[in-house]
Write a protein that holds these residues in place. Structure first.
Motif, short mmCIF file in Angstrom:
data_model
loop_
_atom_site.label_atom_id
_atom_site.label_comp_id
_atom_site.label_asym_id
_atom_site.label_seq_id
_atom_site.Cartn_x
_atom_site.Cartn_y
_atom_site.Cartn_z
N LEU A 86 -50.06 54.52 14.73
CA LEU A 86 -51.45 54.75 15.09
C LEU A 86 -51.47 55.60 16.36
N LEU A 87 -51.84 56.87 16.17
CA LEU A 87 -51.86 57.82 17.30
C LEU A 87 -50.50 57.87 18.00
N GLY A 88 -49.44 57.82 17.18
CA GLY A 88 -48.09 57.93 17.72
C GLY A 88 -47.53 56.63 18.27
N ILE A 89 -48.27 55.54 18.15
CA ILE A 89 -47.82 54.23 18.65
C ILE A 89 -47.60 53.30 17.46
N ARG A 90 -46.48 52.58 17.46
CA ARG A 90 -46.19 51.64 16.38
C ARG A 90 -46.99 50.36 16.59
N VAL A 91 -47.81 50.01 15.61
CA VAL A 91 -48.62 48.79 15.67
C VAL A 91 -48.38 47.95 14.42
N LEU A 92 -48.71 46.67 14.49
CA LEU A 92 -48.52 45.76 13.36
C LEU A 92 -49.35 46.22 12.16
N ASP A 93 -48.71 46.26 11.00
CA ASP A 93 -49.40 46.61 9.76
C ASP A 93 -50.03 45.34 9.19
N GLU A 94 -51.27 45.09 9.56
CA GLU A 94 -51.97 43.85 9.18
C GLU A 94 -52.13 43.72 7.67
N VAL A 95 -52.44 44.82 7.00
CA VAL A 95 -52.67 44.78 5.55
C VAL A 95 -51.40 44.36 4.81
N THR A 96 -50.28 44.97 5.19
CA THR A 96 -49.00 44.67 4.52
C THR A 96 -48.56 43.24 4.79
N THR A 97 -48.65 42.79 6.04
CA THR A 97 -48.22 41.42 6.37
C THR A 97 -49.07 40.40 5.61
N THR A 98 -50.37 40.65 5.52
CA THR A 98 -51.26 39.71 4.81
C THR A 98 -50.91 39.67 3.33
N LYS A 99 -50.71 40.85 2.73
CA LYS A 99 -50.43 40.95 1.30
C LYS A 99 -49.10 40.26 0.94
N ILE A 100 -48.05 40.56 1.70
CA ILE A 100 -46.72 40.00 1.40
C ILE A 100 -46.71 38.50 1.62
N ALA A 101 -47.27 38.04 2.73
CA ALA A 101 -47.28 36.60 3.03
C ALA A 101 -48.02 35.83 1.94
N ARG A 102 -49.18 36.36 1.53
CA ARG A 102 -49.96 35.68 0.49
C ARG A 102 -49.19 35.63 -0.83
N GLU A 103 -48.56 36.75 -1.22
CA GLU A 103 -47.84 36.82 -2.50
C GLU A 103 -46.62 35.91 -2.51
N GLU A 104 -45.86 35.93 -1.42
CA GLU A 104 -44.62 35.14 -1.37
C GLU A 104 -44.92 33.64 -1.36
N LEU A 105 -45.98 33.25 -0.65
CA LEU A 105 -46.33 31.84 -0.60
C LEU A 105 -46.91 31.37 -1.94
N LYS A 106 -47.61 32.27 -2.62
CA LYS A 106 -48.17 31.90 -3.92
C LYS A 106 -47.06 31.64 -4.93
N LYS A 107 -45.93 32.36 -4.78
CA LYS A 107 -44.80 32.17 -5.68
C LYS A 107 -44.25 30.74 -5.60
N ILE A 108 -44.41 30.12 -4.44
CA ILE A 108 -43.86 28.77 -4.28
C ILE A 108 -44.96 27.71 -4.36
N GLY A 109 -46.13 28.12 -4.81
CA GLY A 109 -47.19 27.15 -5.06
C GLY A 109 -48.08 26.85 -3.88
N ILE A 110 -48.03 27.68 -2.82
CA ILE A 110 -48.92 27.50 -1.68
C ILE A 110 -49.94 28.63 -1.70
N ASP A 111 -51.16 28.33 -2.11
CA ASP A 111 -52.21 29.34 -2.22
C ASP A 111 -53.09 29.27 -0.96
N VAL A 112 -52.72 30.04 0.06
CA VAL A 112 -53.47 29.99 1.32
C VAL A 112 -54.72 30.87 1.22
#
Length: 252
Positions: A86-112
């Motif tokens: 973001l403007l040459g600065i590395r920042v946390l990718d909120e969209v990717t972290t949310t998507k991956i965390a939700r998908e991986e937890l759903k695989k183990i039966g935790i639907d947050v």
């Protein structure tokens, strides 16, 4: 001690048997004073936890290494967060972290509903599963679980044991450390017994029984001595009670 892919290897022993020390050697916290660690047949020098992780050995300790007030998704990545520019600065990718965390937890039966909720709002069993899912996602070949069910109720322990079996089905070698023989017998393929830092041996499931494992863990002689001692104490109490009763019934 050998751990194979697609196997749950249970490391059993009473408190003080040396389970946690051995695990700290395998996870790079301590260096072995004797012997060596081999991974896929080659000597491995695990001189730090990061070196162990890079070699594919992931450990989930009892304290889980989680920050209760931090969000579920931040705990899921914890130091390995995906970033974007973001403007040459590395920042946390909120969209990717949310998507991956939700998908991986759903695989183990935790639907947050909200991956941004604090991880401290999850039950103990759910937090254990998050820690396990995190290790699997980041490419663990060997998953070491240090007493994962020790402080959990029946339902939460069942949730963790179910995911242990899922990790085995994915081809991981799972080292399950516990002093609960019933939990070990529910998922274990192979059992190594420790007693005061020494191995009683490794046994395939077909070679042993739950009762035999329990006796080796506790030490059959110690249990027999305790049984004799308790019987003697009960006899002495009975004699004393009879004496007191006779004393009260005798007229002055």
């Amino acid at each position: 001690m050998k751990v194979f892919a697609g196997e749950v290897h249970c490391l059993l022993g009473d408190n003080g048997a040396g389970k946690s020390t051995l695990i700290k050697v395998l996870s790079g916290v301590h260096q072995p004073s004797e012997g060596e660690v081999q991974i896929e047949g080659k000597k491995a020098v695990l001189d730090s936890p990061r070196a162990a992780l890079e070699s594919g050995v992931a450990t989930v300790f009892q304290d889980l290494a989680m920050l209760p007030l931090m969000s579920i998704k931040r705990n899921f990545f914890l130091g390995r967060e995906p970033t974007r520019s973001l403007l040459g600065i590395r920042v946390l990718d909120e969209v990717t972290t949310t998507k991956i965390a939700r998908e991986e937890l759903k695989k183990i039966g935790i639907d947050v509903r909200d991956p941004d909720q604090p991880v401290g709002t999850l039950s103990g069993g759910e937090r254990q599963c998050v820690a396990i899912a995190r290790a699997v996602y980041f490419g663990a070949k060997v998953l070491i679980l240090d007493e994962p069910t020790s402080a959990l109720g029946v339902n939460q322990a069942a949730m963790v044991l179910k995911y242990v079996l899922q990790a085995r089905a994915k081809g991981l070698g799972v080292v399950f450390i516990t002093h609960n023989v019933h939990h070990a017998w529910a998922v274990g393929d192979t059992f190594t017994i420790l007693n005061r830092g020494r191995s009683y041996g490794t046994f395939e499931r077909e070679q042993t029984s739950r009762e035999a494992l329990l006796e080796m863990m506790a030490g059959g002689e110690a249990l027999e001595e305790l049984s004799v001692e308790l019987s003697e104490m009960a006899h002495q109490d009975q004699v004393k009670a009879q004496f007191e009763a006779k004393k009260r019934s005798t007229p002055s």
